[in-house]
Design an enzyme around this catalytic site. Structure first.
Site, PDB file in Angstrom:
ATOM      1  N   LEU A  33       0.819  -1.217   0.000  1.00 32.53           N
ATOM      2  CA  LEU A  33       0.000   0.000   0.000  1.00 32.53           C
ATOM      3  C   LEU A  33       0.856   1.271   0.000  1.00 32.53           C
ATOM      4  CD1 LEU A  33      -3.015  -1.014   2.301  1.00 32.53           C
ATOM      5  CD2 LEU A  33      -2.845  -1.096  -0.190  1.00 32.53           C
ATOM      6  N   TYR A 141      16.477   0.644 -12.933  1.00 29.47           N
ATOM      7  CA  TYR A 141      15.157  -0.005 -12.978  1.00 29.47           C
ATOM      8  C   TYR A 141      15.185  -1.202 -13.933  1.00 29.47           C
ATOM      9  CZ  TYR A 141      10.374  -0.803 -14.454  1.00 29.47           C
ATOM     10  OH  TYR A 141       9.193  -1.400 -14.787  1.00 29.47           O
ATOM     11  N   PHE A 169       5.212  -3.026 -22.565  1.00 29.33           N
ATOM     12  CA  PHE A 169       5.669  -1.800 -23.205  1.00 29.33           C
ATOM     13  C   PHE A 169       4.973  -0.621 -22.478  1.00 29.33           C
ATOM     14  CE2 PHE A 169       8.707  -2.909 -26.525  1.00 29.33           C
ATOM     15  CZ  PHE A 169       8.829  -4.230 -26.170  1.00 29.33           C
ATOM     16  N   ASN A 170       4.475   0.378 -23.167  1.00 28.03           N
ATOM     17  CA  ASN A 170       3.949   1.546 -22.432  1.00 28.03           C
ATOM     18  C   ASN A 170       2.465   1.359 -22.120  1.00 28.03           C
ATOM     19  OD1 ASN A 170       6.453   2.400 -23.837  1.00 28.03           O
ATOM     20  ND2 ASN A 170       6.005   4.339 -22.849  1.00 28.03           N
ATOM     21  N   ARG A 217       6.760   5.070 -29.360  1.00 28.20           N
ATOM     22  CA  ARG A 217       6.598   4.016 -28.348  1.00 28.20           C
ATOM     23  C   ARG A 217       5.424   3.122 -28.733  1.00 28.20           C
ATOM     24  NH1 ARG A 217      10.641   5.790 -27.320  1.00 28.20           N
ATOM     25  NH2 ARG A 217      11.499   6.689 -25.421  1.00 28.20           N
ATOM     26  N   ARG A 278      15.019  14.021 -23.294  1.00 27.00           N
ATOM     27  CA  ARG A 278      15.298  13.433 -21.972  1.00 27.00           C
ATOM     28  C   ARG A 278      16.478  12.484 -22.129  1.00 27.00           C
ATOM     29  NH1 ARG A 278       9.837  10.838 -19.565  1.00 27.00           N
ATOM     30  NH2 ARG A 278      10.567   9.251 -20.971  1.00 27.00           N
ATOM     31  N   GLY A 280      18.608   9.348 -22.074  1.00 30.18           N
ATOM     32  CA  GLY A 280      18.321   7.911 -22.078  1.00 30.18           C
ATOM     33  C   GLY A 280      17.057   7.508 -22.827  1.00 30.18           C
TER      34      GLY A 280
HETATM   35  C1  WQD Z   1       6.817   8.234 -23.430  1.00 31.65           C
HETATM   36  C2  WQD Z   1       7.350   9.167 -24.509  1.00 31.65           C
HETATM   37  C3  WQD Z   1       8.957  10.766 -23.701  1.00 31.65           C
HETATM   38  C4  WQD Z   1       6.127  13.079 -21.259  1.00 31.65           C
HETATM   39  C5  WQD Z   1       8.769   4.523 -19.070  1.00 31.65           C
HETATM   40  C6  WQD Z   1       9.690   3.458 -18.577  1.00 31.65           C
HETATM   41  C7  WQD Z   1       9.159   2.105 -18.918  1.00 31.65           C
HETATM   42  C8  WQD Z   1       7.745   1.924 -18.393  1.00 31.65           C
HETATM   43  C9  WQD Z   1       6.885   3.025 -18.906  1.00 31.65           C
HETATM   44  C10 WQD Z   1       7.464   1.071 -16.101  1.00 31.65           C
HETATM   45  C11 WQD Z   1       8.853   9.402 -24.392  1.00 31.65           C
HETATM   46  C12 WQD Z   1       7.720  11.455 -24.225  1.00 31.65           C
HETATM   47  C13 WQD Z   1       6.733  12.146 -22.084  1.00 31.65           C
HETATM   48  C14 WQD Z   1       5.933  14.398 -21.745  1.00 31.65           C
HETATM   49  C15 WQD Z   1       6.968  13.748 -23.822  1.00 31.65           C
HETATM   50  N1  WQD Z   1       7.747   2.001 -16.953  1.00 31.65           N
HETATM   51  N2  WQD Z   1       7.150  12.482 -23.337  1.00 31.65           N
HETATM   52  N3  WQD Z   1       6.363  14.681 -23.018  1.00 31.65           N
HETATM   53  O1  WQD Z   1       9.932   6.662 -20.904  1.00 31.65           O
HETATM   54  O2  WQD Z   1       8.774   5.407 -22.768  1.00 31.65           O
HETATM   55  O3  WQD Z   1       8.764   4.486 -20.489  1.00 31.65           O
HETATM   56  O4  WQD Z   1       7.463   4.289 -18.567  1.00 31.65           O
HETATM   57  O5  WQD Z   1       7.263  -0.078 -16.164  1.00 31.65           O
HETATM   58  O6  WQD Z   1       9.983   1.147 -18.390  1.00 31.65           O
HETATM   59  O7  WQD Z   1      10.958   3.640 -19.163  1.00 31.65           O
HETATM   60  O8  WQD Z   1       7.383   6.444 -20.945  1.00 31.65           O
HETATM   61  O9  WQD Z   1       5.420   7.896 -20.697  1.00 31.65           O
HETATM   62  O10 WQD Z   1       7.629   8.675 -19.721  1.00 31.65           O
HETATM   63  O11 WQD Z   1       7.329   8.657 -22.179  1.00 31.65           O
HETATM   64  O12 WQD Z   1       7.360  14.075 -24.958  1.00 31.65           O
HETATM   65  O13 WQD Z   1       5.404  15.298 -21.063  1.00 31.65           O
HETATM   66  O14 WQD Z   1       6.744  10.447 -24.328  1.00 31.65           O
HETATM   67  O15 WQD Z   1      10.115  11.461 -24.062  1.00 31.65           O
HETATM   68  O16 WQD Z   1       9.343   9.496 -25.710  1.00 31.65           O
HETATM   69  P1  WQD Z   1       8.826   5.806 -21.336  1.00 31.65           P
HETATM   70  P2  WQD Z   1       6.901   7.933 -20.788  1.00 31.65           P
END
Ligand code: WQD
Length: 313
Positions: A33, A141, A169-170, A217, A278, A280
């Site tokens: 929690l 992570y 994935f996302n 993504r 960002r 990485g």
């Molecule tokens: C998606 C894309 C950003 C916000 C992470 C983890 C992954 C999983 C999911 C846990 C990227 C872009 C984002 C914004 C933007 N986590 N972006 N403007 O980084 O692909 O994945 O979360 O299990 O392991 O690495 O996801 O949603 O942060 O970003 O342009 O305000 O959107 O640069 O290309 P990410 P995210």
């Protein structure tokens, strides 16, 4: 017999719990929690509060419940936080799995499903990740989740338990507002919040080597992800599975495409801020979904419009 879902009061775990219950499976939940919410737990399901790296809580659960399998979601999941708190990420994400597996095997549990992530791949040449690709996580992570996969593989190979790691994935959207992702740390909730508040959403980098310059993504609806778990445990009842399976749609969407879909849904037109890249962020990360189709018959069904309209905030 029940499924023990660790992290079952979390965003993804609660979707799995509700899906299993509605499909006639019995469920019990273990959740610390710390991010989980009691109101996400389905009615009638027992909730044990505890740390997934503590043996005591498993002793209690396994003595009180008949557990067929464990679905291990409990984890810390912020890439950025993992770089600041590597020891805590290792303790929860890697040793937590080791503890859960050891206790499960000691109590005769037959199936162990581990949640994993596209972050185990790191930068993938060509942008499409296949399970047989070399894994090369670029965050703490990702590496703690990859280590968890390896621990599960070693148990499975020794024949003590059946299992699989599902590489999400996302994950976006929600099946109901109550189960939504409350963390507001990913593109969908962040951008929807901004657009609803008539603020300009941000795009992190517009000169990537992609069609429109923004990152690509593989966004997948959380209900599709939950459905994949049901298919996976049913497949494991009958047979073994490969060590890891990608769970995505197999289709990539750019940040601009996502923002367009949100604005169409909301009927708004916003200014968009271009911000620096960002660190990485891979230009493109899309799942190859052939293996999940072959072994689970899994195909993500929900559309981008549904992902957007169910991003409740
Ligand atoms: C998606 C894309 C950003 C916000 C992470 C983890 C992954 C999983 C999911 C846990 C990227 C872009 C984002 C914004 C933007 N986590 N972006 N403007 O980084 O692909 O994945 O979360 O299990 O392991 O690495 O996801 O949603 O942060 O970003 O342009 O305000 O959107 O640069 O290309 P990410 P995210």
């Amino acid at each position: 017999m029940s499924w023990l879902i660790t992290g079952g009061a979390g965003y993804i775990g609660s979707h799995i719990a509700h899906t299993f219950v509605s499909e006639g499976e019995q469920v019990v939940i273990l959740d610390s929690l710390s991010n989980g919410l009691v109101e996400r737990v389905p009615r009638g399901v027992s909730l044990y509060e505890g740390d997934i790296a503590s043996e005591e809580v498993y002793k209690k659960i396994f003595s009180q419940e008949k557990i067929e399998g464990v679905i291990n979601l409990a984890a810390l999941k912020s890439v950025e936080e993992s770089m600041r708190l590597p020891d805590e990420y290792r303790r929860v994400n890697t040793y937590g799995v080791e503890t859960a597996l050891k206790m499960a095997v000691n109590h005769g549990v037959e199936i162990f499903l581990q949640t994993s992530t596209a972050a185990v791949y790191g930068n993938v040449e060509g942008g499409v990740a296949i399970e047989s690709n070399k894994t090369n996580p670029i965050s703490v992570y990702g590496s703690t989740k990859l280590d968890a996969e390896k621990i599960l593989n070693s148990y499975v190979e020794s024949g003590t338990i059946k299992g699989v790691s599902l590489r999400y994935f996302n994950v976006v959207g929600a099946s109901t507002p109550k189960l939504r992702d409350t963390s507001i740390s990913n593109l969908f909730p962040i951008a929807m919040n901004e657009l609803r508040a008539h603020k300009a959403p941000s795009v992190f980098g517009n000169d990537y080597p992609t069609l429109d310059g923004s990152c690509i993504r593989d966004y997948v609806h959380v209900q599709d992800v939950a459905d994949a778990h049901l298919l996976a445990v049913r497949a494991l009842r009958a047979d073994s599975l490969p060590g890891a399976l990608n769970i995505g749609t197999g289709k990539g969407l750019s940040v601009f495409e996502v923002l367009d879909a949100m604005q169409t849904y909301l009927g708004t037109q916003a200014e968009i801020k271009i911000k620096p890249k960002r660190e990485g962020d891979p230009a493109s990360l899309i799942a190859n979904v052939d293996l999940a189709w072959k072994h689970l018959g899994f195909r993500a069904k929900r559309s981008l419009e549904e992902m957007v309209s169910t991003t409740y905030i």
